[in-house]
Design an enzyme around this catalytic site. Structure first.
Site, PDB file in Angstrom:
ATOM      1  N   ASP A  27     -19.577  51.709  -5.121  1.00 39.27           N
ATOM      2  CA  ASP A  27     -19.777  51.181  -6.466  1.00 39.27           C
ATOM      3  C   ASP A  27     -21.207  51.567  -6.848  1.00 39.27           C
ATOM      4  O   ASP A  27     -22.165  50.987  -6.349  1.00 39.27           O
ATOM      5  CB  ASP A  27     -19.585  49.655  -6.443  1.00 39.27           C
ATOM      6  CG  ASP A  27     -20.008  48.981  -7.759  1.00 39.27           C
ATOM      7  OD1 ASP A  27     -20.348  49.692  -8.728  1.00 39.27           O
ATOM      8  OD2 ASP A  27     -19.986  47.728  -7.801  1.00 39.27           O
ATOM      9  N   LYS A  45     -28.065  54.738 -14.730  1.00 38.20           N
ATOM     10  CA  LYS A  45     -26.647  54.962 -15.021  1.00 38.20           C
ATOM     11  C   LYS A  45     -26.384  55.029 -16.526  1.00 38.20           C
ATOM     12  O   LYS A  45     -25.477  55.727 -16.973  1.00 38.20           O
ATOM     13  CB  LYS A  45     -25.834  53.831 -14.381  1.00 38.20           C
ATOM     14  CG  LYS A  45     -24.341  53.965 -14.515  1.00 38.20           C
ATOM     15  CD  LYS A  45     -23.669  52.855 -13.711  1.00 38.20           C
ATOM     16  CE  LYS A  45     -22.166  52.816 -13.917  1.00 38.20           C
ATOM     17  NZ  LYS A  45     -21.563  51.747 -13.113  1.00 38.20           N
ATOM     18  N   GLU A  66     -13.827  51.449 -12.674  1.00 39.80           N
ATOM     19  CA  GLU A  66     -14.229  50.183 -12.047  1.00 39.80           C
ATOM     20  C   GLU A  66     -13.138  49.104 -12.153  1.00 39.80           C
ATOM     21  O   GLU A  66     -12.838  48.441 -11.147  1.00 39.80           O
ATOM     22  CB  GLU A  66     -15.555  49.689 -12.645  1.00 39.80           C
ATOM     23  CG  GLU A  66     -16.729  50.538 -12.154  1.00 39.80           C
ATOM     24  CD  GLU A  66     -17.981  50.410 -13.015  1.00 39.80           C
ATOM     25  OE1 GLU A  66     -18.015  49.550 -13.917  1.00 39.80           O
ATOM     26  OE2 GLU A  66     -18.926  51.187 -12.793  1.00 39.80           O
ATOM     27  N   ASP A 120     -15.290  41.660 -16.677  1.00 40.57           N
ATOM     28  CA  ASP A 120     -16.473  42.037 -15.895  1.00 40.57           C
ATOM     29  C   ASP A 120     -17.735  41.615 -16.645  1.00 40.57           C
ATOM     30  O   ASP A 120     -18.136  42.249 -17.623  1.00 40.57           O
ATOM     31  CB  ASP A 120     -16.431  43.555 -15.682  1.00 40.57           C
ATOM     32  CG  ASP A 120     -17.633  44.075 -14.886  1.00 40.57           C
ATOM     33  OD1 ASP A 120     -18.593  43.308 -14.654  1.00 40.57           O
ATOM     34  OD2 ASP A 120     -17.609  45.254 -14.507  1.00 40.57           O
TER      35      ASP A 120
END
Ligand code: AMP
Length: 623
Positions: A15, A77, A176, A203
């Site tokens: 991850d 990211k 994800e 999430d």
């Protein structure tokens, strides 16, 4: 846990997160996070670039970010595969320089060089690779890496490039939310991939919020995505940080009101406030209140208690924004019937968040796994599927080992028996063993043996706030529910007060087929011995309760009993106490029949005393 030596060329799950990254591996015992030498599961996705020296990655880079603000890159990211023109300007407030890099892509000017987001990610991946190699004791060259569902081709390609730079082949880039669902075994089992389940992955992390609606592809391809993304919605500027900000706003507002509106909060003070606001927030996820305390020098102390209810009022607008995004995602997906809701991200530990999600979707979300780890664990499950190391235990159709709870004295009351087909549900009533007991610890166990010491502990939780009552009076209903994915929910509820507490676990994680066989064989070998010990443990528990009632009554009416009867009663009491003491010394050496007879004898002898006590209380007297 020792790793089997048969691992050759493993595929790990990674991850690669905005703030933290993790690496996991899945073998027969299920997926697990590979920790670094210091026992950390999370590696901060933070890299410090030092001119002419090696980059510093992870915890150390983050710990010293304030001292090296312009050379420490975080949140890289957000820039992966994005053009400078498109992304560079939109993310403000970063202490390091975002520049126009090669091919017009966003890059960073740090440590006297221009570094791409892929290079930053490669440092993080290299550190994870090293952790995995230490834990697995083999070279790690392949990984499944997760990305947000909304990542476009350029962003996915940038992630692959980062892996290549780190010496890792990204055998698959997985969404994800897909990984989160796989971590719960949803879609991982070929056999059960017959229906088209619809899953919501909610999430809520530190800086972003994402919700995705996924549909399991029936009989889906073995080598491809098991899920189709029906819709995704979110907010890239909504996260746990905003919850911290809400607490900071409350505190600074009240401090100014108390000590002067002119008070300033310089950056260092703000950082301290942020740490302490985050701590208070985390405390409120398990406690009913948190104390906020700030010392502003002599005689200027700010202190107040923040209760759970007030906290929930403060954060309600933020939680509502996540629910509004859920509404959008549901609408975009065509308002499908939802089968499961899976929680991801640290902020889903907040009870108000969980209950808002449960209320909106009309079902309890899956929360058995650590919400920070679920994506990496799922990536590892995908990796195991790809490497052909399919987990038999993910394919469970029955409960492989019995499930129960600890009762007084260390015995196990089994609620769900081995080989029960799933889904299954069982309930049983329990009570307290001590007068005025307001909290009850529930210890969930797995195994075929009779005593706690011989079973596998899988969860513990507390039922709190039971109104004080004498021992044995509260009615506590314990419910075990194992759903179609093998996920166990245990709920304890006290009838009178309506107090409830619940926990979820995946009993098969950490358990190999060999473990199941061994535990089963042990239960046969020890069957007789175990029964005897269980019986003795139960006798100790019930005898203690009896003795307590009898001795309490005796204290009230002793003066009314004739000496000969009193003597026989006291000798029966002594005899039973002797058996209890012997059992506590060594339960195996006790004669359970003699123990039982002593208990029965005391019950019989004490009848007369109870009659005297009742007559006395009818006369309206008390001791
Ligand atoms: P993630 O981005 O998934 O690592 O989530 C990190 C966020 O979760 C941060 O904002 C943390 O403050 C928050 N968080 C972690 N643990 C808790 C907790 N026990 N209660 C509330 N928030 C938490």
């Amino acid at each position: 846990m020792p790793v089997t030596s048969s691992i050759i060329d493993p595929i790990v799950g990674i991850d690669l997160g905005t703030t933290n990254s993790l690496v996991a591996f899945c073998d027969d015992a299920g997926p697990r996070i590979l920790m670094d030498d210091a026992g950390h599961a999370l590696l901060p996705s933070v890299v410090r670039f030092v001119e002419g020296a090696a980059a510093v990655v992870g915890h150390e880079a983050r710990a010293h970010a304030v001292e090296y603000p312009v050379d420490t890159v975080y949140s890289a990211k957000r820039f992966m595969g994005r053009g400078f023109a498109e992304q560079g300007a939109s993310i403000g407030g970063l202490p390091f320089a975002v520049v126009d890099g090669p091919r017009g892509l966003a890059a960073f000017a740090v440590g006297g060089a221009v570094v791409t987001p892929q290079e930053v990610a490669a440092h993080v991946l290299r550190a994870l690779k090293a952790v995995a190699e230490r834990r697995l004791e083999v070279e790690v060259r392949r990984a499944v890496i997760t990305v947000p569902a909304y990542f476009d081709d350029a962003q996915r390609q940038a992630t692959r490039d980062a892996a290549r730079l780190a010496g890792i082949e990204a055998v698959r880039i997985v969404n994800e939310p897909t990984a989160a669902a796989l971590a719960y075994g949803i879609g991982a089992s070929e056999r059960r991939r017959t229906s088209s389940e619809t899953i919501v992955v909610y999430d809520f992390g530190g800086g972003t919020f994402d919700v995705s609606v996924l549909q399991l592809v029936p009989g889906g391809p073995d080598d491809g995505e098991f899920f189709q993304v029906l819709s995704a919605a979110g907010d890239t500027r909504l996260g746990g940080d905003d919850i911290d900000d809400a607490i900071i706003a409350l505190v600074t507002g009240e401090i100014r009101a108390a000590f002067g509106t002119e008070l300033e909060f310089p950056p260092a003070a703000r950082q301290a406030l942020r740490n302490f606001a985050e701590r208070a927030k985390m405390t409120l996820s398990s406690a009913e209140s948190a104390t906020l305390e700030v010392s502003l020098g002599v005689d200027r102390n700010y202190r107040r208690v923040l209760g759970r209810a007030e906290f929930e009022t403060i954060i309600a607008p933020l939680v509502d924004r996540t629910i509004a995004a859920c509404r959008r995602a549901m609408r975009d997906a065509g308002a499908p019937e939802i089968d499961r809701v899976v929680l991801v991200g640290g902020s889903t530990r907040i009870p108000a968040v969980r209950s808002a999600v449960a209320a909106f979707f009309g079902r309890e979300p899956y929360a058995a796994l650590d919400p920070d780890q679920v994506v990496a664990l799922g990536a590892a499950v995908q990796a195991a599927v790809l490497s052909g190391a399919r987990r038999d235990l993910l394919l469970v159709d029955v409960v492989p080992l019995s499930l129960g709870i600890e009762t007084v004295g260390g015995a196990v009351a089994k609620l769900v028996m081995r080989n029960a087909s799933i889904p299954t549900r069982a309930t049983e009533m329990f009570s307290t063993s001590v007068d005025g007991q307001v909290n009850v610890g529930i210890h969930v166990l797995q195994g075929e043996r009779e005593l706690v010491a011989d079973c596998r502990s899988i969860a513990r939780f507390d039922l709190r706030g039971i109104p004080p009552m004498p021992a044995g009076i509260p009615q506590i209903e314990v419910e075990f529910m194992v759903d179609a994915n093998g996920i166990l929910s245990v709920t304890a509820a006290e009838r009178r007060s309506g107090r409830r507490a619940t926990v979820q676990v995946i009993p098969t994680y950490g358990l190999t087929a060999a473990d199941v066989d061994r535990m089963e064989a042990d239960s046969f070998t020890h069957a007789r011995d175990d029964m005897q010990r269980h019986r003795v443990v139960d006798l100790v528990a019930t005898s203690r309760l009896d003795l307590k009632w009898i001795c309490d009554a005796l204290a009230r009416v002793r003066d009314e009993l004739d000496p000969a009867y009193l003597q026989s009663l006291e000798s029966a009491i002594m005899s039973l106490k002797g058996h209890i003491a012997a059992a506590e010394h060594d339960a195996r050496a006790v004669d359970a029949n003699a123990f039982y007879q002593a208990k029965e004898a005391l019950d019989r002898v004490s009848v007369r005393m109870h009659e005297v006590a009742i007559t006395r209380s009818l006369r309206g007297e008390s001791a």
